[in-house]
Motif scaffolding. Structure first.
Motif, PDB file in Angstrom:
ATOM      1  N   GLY A  39       9.426  -9.787 -23.167  1.00  0.00           N
ATOM      2  CA  GLY A  39      10.811  -9.728 -22.706  1.00  0.00           C
ATOM      3  C   GLY A  39      11.731  -9.174 -23.780  1.00  0.00           C
ATOM      4  N   LEU A  40      11.490  -9.587 -25.038  1.00  0.00           N
ATOM      5  CA  LEU A  40      12.316  -9.083 -26.140  1.00  0.00           C
ATOM      6  C   LEU A  40      12.096  -7.579 -26.337  1.00  0.00           C
ATOM      7  CD1 LEU A  40      11.932 -11.947 -28.771  1.00  0.00           C
ATOM      8  CD2 LEU A  40      13.903 -11.441 -27.325  1.00  0.00           C
ATOM      9  N   ALA A  41      10.848  -7.136 -26.103  1.00  0.00           N
ATOM     10  CA  ALA A  41      10.574  -5.696 -26.219  1.00  0.00           C
ATOM     11  C   ALA A  41      11.407  -4.912 -25.215  1.00  0.00           C
ATOM     12  CB  ALA A  41       9.084  -5.424 -26.009  1.00  0.00           C
ATOM     13  N   LEU A  42      11.525  -5.463 -23.994  1.00  0.00           N
ATOM     14  CA  LEU A  42      12.374  -4.821 -22.980  1.00  0.00           C
ATOM     15  C   LEU A  42      13.818  -4.795 -23.453  1.00  0.00           C
ATOM     16  CD1 LEU A  42      11.212  -6.108 -19.496  1.00  0.00           C
ATOM     17  CD2 LEU A  42      10.799  -3.908 -20.553  1.00  0.00           C
ATOM     18  N   GLY A  43      14.266  -5.917 -24.014  1.00  0.00           N
ATOM     19  CA  GLY A  43      15.634  -5.980 -24.512  1.00  0.00           C
ATOM     20  C   GLY A  43      15.869  -4.953 -25.604  1.00  0.00           C
TER      21      GLY A  43
ATOM     22  N   GLY B 217      -2.291   0.639 -13.284  1.00  0.00           N
ATOM     23  CA  GLY B 217      -2.199  -0.791 -13.028  1.00  0.00           C
ATOM     24  C   GLY B 217      -0.999  -1.419 -13.719  1.00  0.00           C
ATOM     25  N   GLU B 218      -0.712  -0.961 -14.956  1.00  0.00           N
ATOM     26  CA  GLU B 218       0.429  -1.512 -15.693  1.00  0.00           C
ATOM     27  C   GLU B 218       1.728  -1.330 -14.921  1.00  0.00           C
ATOM     28  OE1 GLU B 218      -1.815   0.303 -17.219  1.00  0.00           O
ATOM     29  OE2 GLU B 218      -2.290  -0.505 -19.204  1.00  0.00           O
ATOM     30  N   MET B 219       1.880  -0.131 -14.338  1.00  0.00           N
ATOM     31  CA  MET B 219       3.118   0.136 -13.600  1.00  0.00           C
ATOM     32  C   MET B 219       3.245  -0.824 -12.426  1.00  0.00           C
ATOM     33  SD  MET B 219       3.081   4.248 -13.352  1.00  0.00           S
ATOM     34  CE  MET B 219       2.847   5.266 -14.786  1.00  0.00           C
ATOM     35  N   ILE B 220       2.145  -1.007 -11.708  1.00  0.00           N
ATOM     36  CA  ILE B 220       2.194  -1.862 -10.526  1.00  0.00           C
ATOM     37  C   ILE B 220       2.496  -3.296 -10.936  1.00  0.00           C
ATOM     38  CG2 ILE B 220       0.787  -2.792  -8.654  1.00  0.00           C
ATOM     39  CD1 ILE B 220      -0.601  -0.045  -8.586  1.00  0.00           C
ATOM     40  N   VAL B 221       1.867  -3.755 -12.027  1.00  0.00           N
ATOM     41  CA  VAL B 221       2.122  -5.108 -12.517  1.00  0.00           C
ATOM     42  C   VAL B 221       3.591  -5.261 -12.892  1.00  0.00           C
ATOM     43  CG1 VAL B 221       1.686  -6.699 -14.404  1.00  0.00           C
ATOM     44  CG2 VAL B 221      -0.214  -5.539 -13.295  1.00  0.00           C
ATOM     45  N   ALA B 222       4.103  -4.305 -13.668  1.00  0.00           N
ATOM     46  CA  ALA B 222       5.481  -4.415 -14.149  1.00  0.00           C
ATOM     47  C   ALA B 222       6.467  -4.442 -12.990  1.00  0.00           C
ATOM     48  CB  ALA B 222       5.805  -3.259 -15.089  1.00  0.00           C
ATOM     49  N   ARG B 223       6.274  -3.550 -12.011  1.00  0.00           N
ATOM     50  CA  ARG B 223       7.278  -3.483 -10.939  1.00  0.00           C
ATOM     51  C   ARG B 223       7.233  -4.719 -10.039  1.00  0.00           C
ATOM     52  NH1 ARG B 223       6.604  -1.673  -5.839  1.00  0.00           N
ATOM     53  NH2 ARG B 223       8.547  -0.534  -5.781  1.00  0.00           N
ATOM     54  N   ASN B 224       6.061  -5.360  -9.955  1.00  0.00           N
ATOM     55  CA  ASN B 224       5.977  -6.519  -9.075  1.00  0.00           C
ATOM     56  C   ASN B 224       6.341  -7.830  -9.764  1.00  0.00           C
ATOM     57  OD1 ASN B 224       5.298  -5.510  -6.446  1.00  0.00           O
ATOM     58  ND2 ASN B 224       3.455  -4.728  -7.418  1.00  0.00           N
ATOM     59  N   LEU B 225       6.216  -7.871 -11.099  1.00  0.00           N
ATOM     60  CA  LEU B 225       6.664  -9.079 -11.800  1.00  0.00           C
ATOM     61  C   LEU B 225       8.171  -9.217 -11.662  1.00  0.00           C
ATOM     62  CD1 LEU B 225       4.567  -9.207 -15.071  1.00  0.00           C
ATOM     63  CD2 LEU B 225       4.402 -10.638 -13.054  1.00  0.00           C
TER      64      LEU B 225
ATOM     65  N   GLU C 165       8.726   3.037 -20.254  1.00  0.00           N
ATOM     66  CA  GLU C 165       7.594   3.096 -21.171  1.00  0.00           C
ATOM     67  C   GLU C 165       7.265   1.703 -21.718  1.00  0.00           C
ATOM     68  OE1 GLU C 165       6.905   5.739 -25.164  1.00  0.00           O
ATOM     69  OE2 GLU C 165       8.765   4.701 -24.761  1.00  0.00           O
ATOM     70  N   THR C 166       8.297   0.947 -22.076  1.00  0.00           N
ATOM     71  CA  THR C 166       8.083  -0.392 -22.613  1.00  0.00           C
ATOM     72  C   THR C 166       7.532  -1.329 -21.542  1.00  0.00           C
ATOM     73  OG1 THR C 166       9.991   0.004 -24.012  1.00  0.00           O
ATOM     74  CG2 THR C 166       9.164  -2.223 -23.948  1.00  0.00           C
ATOM     75  N   GLY C 167       8.073  -1.203 -20.340  1.00  0.00           N
ATOM     76  CA  GLY C 167       7.584  -2.035 -19.245  1.00  0.00           C
ATOM     77  C   GLY C 167       6.102  -1.843 -19.029  1.00  0.00           C
ATOM     78  N   ARG C 168       5.662  -0.586 -19.075  1.00  0.00           N
ATOM     79  CA  ARG C 168       4.245  -0.292 -18.884  1.00  0.00           C
ATOM     80  C   ARG C 168       3.420  -0.804 -20.058  1.00  0.00           C
ATOM     81  NH1 ARG C 168       4.541   5.777 -17.861  1.00  0.00           N
ATOM     82  NH2 ARG C 168       6.743   5.345 -17.637  1.00  0.00           N
ATOM     83  N   ALA C 169       3.955  -0.643 -21.286  1.00  0.00           N
ATOM     84  CA  ALA C 169       3.189  -1.036 -22.469  1.00  0.00           C
ATOM     85  C   ALA C 169       3.045  -2.548 -22.556  1.00  0.00           C
ATOM     86  CB  ALA C 169       3.862  -0.498 -23.727  1.00  0.00           C
ATOM     87  N   THR C 170       4.010  -3.309 -21.986  1.00  0.00           N
ATOM     88  CA  THR C 170       3.955  -4.758 -22.130  1.00  0.00           C
ATOM     89  C   THR C 170       3.379  -5.459 -20.903  1.00  0.00           C
ATOM     90  OG1 THR C 170       6.264  -4.839 -21.442  1.00  0.00           O
ATOM     91  CG2 THR C 170       5.830  -4.956 -23.790  1.00  0.00           C
TER      92      THR C 170
END
Lengths: 299, 356
Positions: B260-264, A110-118, B281-286
């Motif tokens: 956003g800062l974590a991504l940066g 779910g995290e991946m889907i959320v991240a890619r769509n945001l 990895e950060t994108g998924r974690a946040t």
């Protein structure tokens, strides 16, 4: 032709098996996105109409608030909902045979889907808004701000062409990649055929080939011959094309007089089987002869 | 003629790859029909026997593919097995779970733990907002004309230096228009704030710089408005008015900013992993932070639109701010800290994958 496939993306499954997925092509993805946008627009119109009907009947402010929230939910939630529910496909993607998978080979979370769509918001919806109403970014902004919108849109639209797996920014952040839904049919084995005497496939062969005669060709030529048989069997190639092929092979392996007419086809089929048997046996001993000019160590 | 016995046998009898196919083909066909049905109608439509067969057949297809790669030169067969295994893999590792279980797990562990892990960045992000507030406050106190450059006309809602003290007070205390008007206002606030939050996160990958700017700008507006009220001697009352919902709302924006800062940070300092891997990895974690923040904004809009205006008393507003503030601190520090270990670590070494 089956030989031509798009760019591949290797994904290692938890079983340590490396699977090569074909990357979804840019054109397919654009069409899929356009289809999804069309559906979103349709949903927006429907909810707006429903809102207007409600405003006419019930409390107008509550209906207005409901429409405002509905618009937000539809725009943000459409991709989330479908990609979560259908494990990485939306109606548009399904129509184009596309699918989102995790690059690390694990399940699509779910995290991946959320991240890619945001990220889709910043990549597309926001610059489009800026383009059509520059004042929304900077009050009083005009043509210059619209230009910024175009530039912004272009940067993100072109982004996938600057990496190997055609990832947009959202894919990059989420660790996902869009692939072509794999599909292939299992066709009959070309090495299994009725012999001219009408008996079973395992009957004695009409032609015998020596190890020397089977040492000329490699895997690539074998696959070309396989392709030829498949085209012949499915009616995509006329039987006449077999005679010159037969002659060419006979010359190469120094067979002597090429077999004529019906025998040519039998010859080719038996040659294919013998050649495949030979190469497969060599393969088991670690000698993979890729093509005819490839010299393996044991030869 | 110099003919090897092995070759003669091979020509006369069935090939090994053909025998291999004959033995395994039934299992492939069974898997194929299962996978085709899952692709059309989803995993849930399988009965228990079929659901139990799926992983068994998938593993056998995996082994068939390994064998085929090693022994078979039938290209169609190899391609079929590659795609069959890939299709089955997508079915077996698809993530279909019950909505309720997902929600419970999200609120109990994922969201607070994800926030707790970026604790330092939350502080940084909050600091940037406060810096914006302080800057605008100091500048506006000195010269009220600057107010208009910090607060866009659309956001001021008629509260400008030109307004009378009386009308400024009215905004704070009137039970305002009717309830109907508030509903619309609340949903506008929610969608608007959510957009700001999502933006704060999404632009973070550009080394975090746009996130910093956005957070700072958010603070400016608040600071200028605070200065306006302070200059009329209503500074504390304004703070009480804002704090009731502002604790939740500002925190949500600050959390988005921290994501956003974590991504940066992942972009600038990827450590031992590649940038692509670290970003992913950060994108998924946040990502849970973003979902949670949008829900927090929904709550804030509710407080702002209903609770606060219904009870126009200062002490109630302070109480509201204190209760929500205490709750969030407990939620993120205690609950988040307790579950920190259950979530995947963010700065763990990343295994090198073939696409690097």
């Amino acid at each position: 032709m089956e030989l031509i496939r798009g760019k591949l993306c290797p994904v290692v499954t938890p079983e340590s098996l490396e699977l090569d997925f074909e990357i979804g092509s840019a054109s397919d993805r654009i069409v899929a996105f356009a289809l999804d946008l069309f559906l979103i627009a349709l949903l927006l119109v429907v909810s707006a109409i429903a809102g207007m009907v409600l405003i006419g009947s019930a409390s107008p402010a509550i209906a207005g608030a409901a429409v405002l929230v509905a618009l937000f939910v539809i725009r943000q939630g459409y991709f989330l909902f479908f990609e979560l529910r259908n494990s990485g496909t939306t109606p548009g993607k399904r129509n184009q045979g596309l699918r989102v998978v995790a690059r690390d080979g694990g399940p699509l979370t779910g995290e991946m889907i959320v991240a890619r769509n945001l990220l889709r918001d910043v990549e597309f919806f926001l610059p489009i808004t800026v383009l059509f109403s520059p004042a929304s970014l900077l009050p009083g902004g005009g043509g210059l701000i619209a230009l910024v919108g175009i530039l912004w849109l272009l940067i993100f639209l072109l982004f996938p062409w600057f990496n190997r797996y055609r990832m947009r920014c959202g894919d990059l952040i989420a660790g996902t990649v869009v692939i072509r839904q794999p599909s292939a049919k299992l066709l009959p084995d070309v090495a299994v055929f009725a012999s001219p005497t009408g008996s079973a496939a395992a009957s004695r062969a009409k032609f015998d080939f020596t190890a020397e005669q089977l040492s000329h060709y490699g895997i690539r030529e074998l696959e070309v011959l396989e392709d030829l048989f498949r085209r012949l069997d499915s009616g995509r190639a006329p039987p006449e094309i077999m005679a010159p092929v037969c002659e060419k092979i006979c010359r190469k392996i120094q067979w002597g007089d090429p077999p004529q007419d019906a025998d040519a086809l039998v010859f080719l089929r038996e040659f294919y089987r013998a050649q495949r048997g030979h190469l497969e046996r060599r393969l088991l001993f670690g000698a993979r002869k890729e093509h005819k000019s490839h010299v393996t160590t044991e030869e | 003629m110099n003919r090897s016995d092995a070759d003669r046998d091979a020509a006369d009898f069935e090939l090994k790859s053909t025998a291999f196919r004959r033995e395994r083909e039934a299992a492939w066909k069974e898997l194929d029909s299962l996978v085709t049905r899952i692709e059309r109608r989803g995993l849930k439509k399988l009965d228990s026997h079929e659901a139990a067969r799926l992983p068994v057949l998938y593993r056998s297809a995996v082994s068939s593919l390994s064998v085929a790669r090693a022994i078979s030169l039938d290209r169609n067969l190899r391609e079929y097995l590659e795609t069959l295994t890939a299709r089955a893999y997508l079915c077996v590792y698809s993530n279909q779970r019950f909505v309720f279980a997902v929600l419970r797990e999200f609120f109990k562990t994922r969201f607070p733990a994800a926030v707790h892990r970026v604790g330092g960045l939350v502080a940084l992000s909050g600091g940037i907002v406060l810096l914006g507030v302080a800057t605008a406050f100091a500048l506006t106190m000195r010269d009220m004309d600057r107010y208009d450059s910090f607060v866009p006309a659309a956001m001021s809602g008629g509260r400008t230096p030109a307004s009378t003290t009386e009308s400024l007070r009215n905004v704070l205390y009137s039970s305002q228009a009717s309830l109907d008007g508030l509903t619309l206002f609340a949903s506008y606030l929610f969608t608007n704030n959510s957009k700001v939050g999502i933006l704060c996160f999404a632009v973070g990958f550009a080394a975090g710089a746009p996130t910093v700017v956005l957070l700072f700008f958010n603070g400016l507006g608040l600071g200028a408005m605070l200065a306006l009220y302070a200059s009329r001697g209503m500074g504390l009352e304004f703070l009480a008015w804002v704090a009731g919902h502002g604790v939740t709302e500002l925190l949500a924006v600050v959390l988005c900013g921290a994501a956003g800062l974590a991504l940066g940070r992942a972009m600038l300092f990827p450590g031992r992993a590649s940038r692509v891997d670290r970003l992913a990895e950060t994108g998924r974690a946040t990502a849970p932070i973003l979902i949670g923040s949008v829900l927090m904004l929904l709550l804030a809009a509710f407080i702002e639109g209903y609770l606060r205006q219904l009870v126009p008393s200062m002490s109630f507003r302070w109480l509201l701010a204190a209760v929500t503030g205490a709750f969030w601190i407990w939620y993120f520090v205690a609950v988040g800290g307790a579950n920190r270990e259950t979530a995947t670590p963010m700065m763990a070494p990343v295994e090198r994958r073939p696409w690097n």
